[in-house]
Design an enzyme around this catalytic site. Structure first.
Site, mmCIF file in Angstrom:
data_model
loop_
_atom_site.group_PDB
_atom_site.id
_atom_site.type_symbol
_atom_site.label_atom_id
_atom_site.label_comp_id
_atom_site.label_asym_id
_atom_site.label_seq_id
_atom_site.Cartn_x
_atom_site.Cartn_y
_atom_site.Cartn_z
ATOM 1 C CG HIS A 87 -29.314 14.564 71.610
ATOM 2 N ND1 HIS A 87 -28.322 14.074 70.648
ATOM 3 C CD2 HIS A 87 -30.707 13.445 70.714
ATOM 4 C CE1 HIS A 87 -28.614 13.061 70.065
ATOM 5 N NE2 HIS A 87 -30.534 12.559 69.857
ATOM 6 C CG ASP A 98 -33.523 11.029 70.240
ATOM 7 O OD1 ASP A 98 -32.499 11.535 70.569
ATOM 8 O OD2 ASP A 98 -34.577 10.587 69.332
ATOM 9 C CG HIS A 140 -34.382 6.748 69.187
ATOM 10 N ND1 HIS A 140 -33.770 5.775 68.282
ATOM 11 C CD2 HIS A 140 -33.151 8.009 69.061
ATOM 12 C CE1 HIS A 140 -32.349 6.070 67.358
ATOM 13 N NE2 HIS A 140 -32.004 7.437 68.141
ATOM 14 C CG HIS A 196 -29.694 6.514 65.331
ATOM 15 N ND1 HIS A 196 -30.079 7.246 65.267
ATOM 16 C CD2 HIS A 196 -30.398 5.787 64.330
ATOM 17 C CE1 HIS A 196 -31.290 7.778 64.909
ATOM 18 N NE2 HIS A 196 -30.838 6.884 63.749
ATOM 19 C CG HIS A 215 -31.444 8.618 73.581
ATOM 20 N ND1 HIS A 215 -30.754 7.926 72.493
ATOM 21 C CD2 HIS A 215 -31.405 9.368 72.834
ATOM 22 C CE1 HIS A 215 -30.531 8.109 71.609
ATOM 23 N NE2 HIS A 215 -30.956 9.113 71.531
ATOM 24 C CE LYS A 222 -26.580 5.877 69.888
ATOM 25 N NZ LYS A 222 -27.854 6.971 70.032
HETATM 26 O O1 DOR Z 1 -34.004 13.448 65.496
HETATM 27 C C1 DOR Z 1 -33.040 13.222 65.829
HETATM 28 N N1 DOR Z 1 -32.007 13.737 66.320
HETATM 29 N N2 DOR Z 1 -32.343 11.979 65.638
HETATM 30 C C2 DOR Z 1 -30.735 11.282 66.077
HETATM 31 O O2 DOR Z 1 -30.281 10.535 66.457
HETATM 32 C C3 DOR Z 1 -30.005 12.625 66.404
HETATM 33 C C4 DOR Z 1 -30.968 13.993 66.999
HETATM 34 C C5 DOR Z 1 -30.088 14.821 66.962
HETATM 35 O O3 DOR Z 1 -29.397 15.029 67.000
HETATM 36 O O4 DOR Z 1 -30.641 15.886 66.785
HETATM 37 ZN ZN ZN Z 2 -31.096 10.544 70.159
#
Ligand code: DOR
Ligand code: ZN
Length: 348
Positions: free
Chosen positions: A15, A247, A174, A136, A13, A99
């Protein structure tokens, strides 16, 4: 000095963002992990196989030269997603999951799902082609307490999805509460969960220690100490339903240190070391390899990595910030020392 040799981990997971931001962070992940499940919450979101394949190419182009890192792509589920797109995703080598963001639950989730009923044919197609659904899991009822949103989602939505689609592989992403751990443990084998380093190492006091700490704000928000302990017990249990998903979610410093700061904690710079600390604290460093390197590929039905890496119990000081887009990103434990250091790959 203690030394830990383990199969190279994967991050289930992550970003990575896009453009300059992507270039700034992808090297951190590629240094430690063989593969990562890349979140589709870009602006605009990655809603089709064609968009996911193009995004995958941009990630590959942004990688440092000497890496074998493989980005595993996901699609963003919207009310426009069709069963045909699910079939295209199943045929594609790039896409590994879809997702589900409840609309409004988190960063760039505006295009997410408002009503699940209408998406039943899409979930049925995913079940049929055996494509995992990543969730999520937070209620978006604005009246709900922010600390109860995961529990409300379990009670009002997730239980129902698991019941209606008994063969659908689901990753409850998460997880942050004892309730979520208990739900996953009680669910059938097709339901698993990822756990972040921050939810293993911190409880909600960290958001308010000596003042408000925007770099400890993420969604789902940090919870109580008893929840943290339940997550540590789950992660270190050896149960294959639980695996690593950082995450890691970079935001430019000014967008977090703001009157309305963004949610997200950046951990890619030292992800495996942070997990090592949590596992060592629990007296379970021997369980790290299963959680970080074995359970994830088994659940995703992908081959386990064969290459090995070495972690050393040797202190390192984390930089206070890293360059990011036109500014900087403040990493988890920035300016502090951590006990473990990712040393190198084992030459084969
Ligand atoms: O804290 C987070 N940041 N939770 C999420 O679900 C998305 C993520 C983000 O893309 O910044
Ligand atoms: Zn995330």
């Amino acid at each position: 000095m203690q030394r830990l040799e383990m199969i190279r981990p994967d991050d289930w997971h992550l970003h990575l963002r896009d453009g300059e931001a992507l270039k700034a962070v992808v090297g951190h992940t590629a240094r430690q992990f063989a593969r990562a499940i890349v979140m589709p919450n870009l602006k605009p979101p990655v809603t089709t196989v064609a968009l996911a394949e193009a995004y995958q190419q941009r990630i590959l182009a942004a990688l440092p030269a000497d890496t074998q890192f493989q980005p595993l792509m996901t699609l963003y589920l919207t009310s426009e997603t069709t069963p045909e797109e699910v079939h295209r995703a199943a045929q594609s080598d790039a896409v590994h999951a879809i997702k589900l963001y409840p609309a409004g639950a988190t960063t760039n989730s505006e295009a997410g799902v408002k009503s699940l009923e209408a998406l039943a044919p899409v979930l049925a197609a995913m079940q049929e082609v055996d494509l995992p659904l990543l969730i999520h899991g937070e209620s978006t009822d604005p009246k709900s307490d922010v600390f109860d949103r995961e529990t409300l989602f379990i009670e009002n939505t997730l239980g129902q999805i698991v019941k209606e689609f008994p063969e659908l592989r689901i990753v409850f992403e998460h997880i942050t509460t004892k309730k979520a751990v208990d739900f996953v443990l009680a669910a059938p084998g097709n339901v698993a969960a990822t756990i972040t380093p921050q939810h293993l190492l911190l409880n909600r006091n960290a958001i308010f220690k000596g003042g408000i700490r925007p770099h400890h704000y993420c969604l789902p928000i940090l919870k109580r100490e008893e929840d943290r302990q339940a997550l540590v017990a789950a992660a270190t249990s050896g149960n294959p339903k639980f695996f690593l998903g950082t995450d890691s979610a970079p935001h430019e410093r000014g967008t977090k240190e703001s009157p309305c700061g963004c949610a997200g904690i950046y951990s890619a710079h030292a992800a495996i070391e942070l997990y090592a600390e949590a596992f060592e604290d629990a007296g379970a460093i021997d369980k790290l390899e299963g959680f970080a390197s074995l359970h994830g590929p088994d659940f995703y039905k992908l081959p386990r990595n064969t290459e090995k890496v070495i972690l050393e119990k040797r202190e390192q000081t984390i930089p206070a910030s890293f360059p990011f887009s036109s500014g900087t990103v403040v990493p988890m434990r920035g300016g502090e020392t951590i006990r473990w250091t990712f040393a190198r790959s084992v030459a084969t």
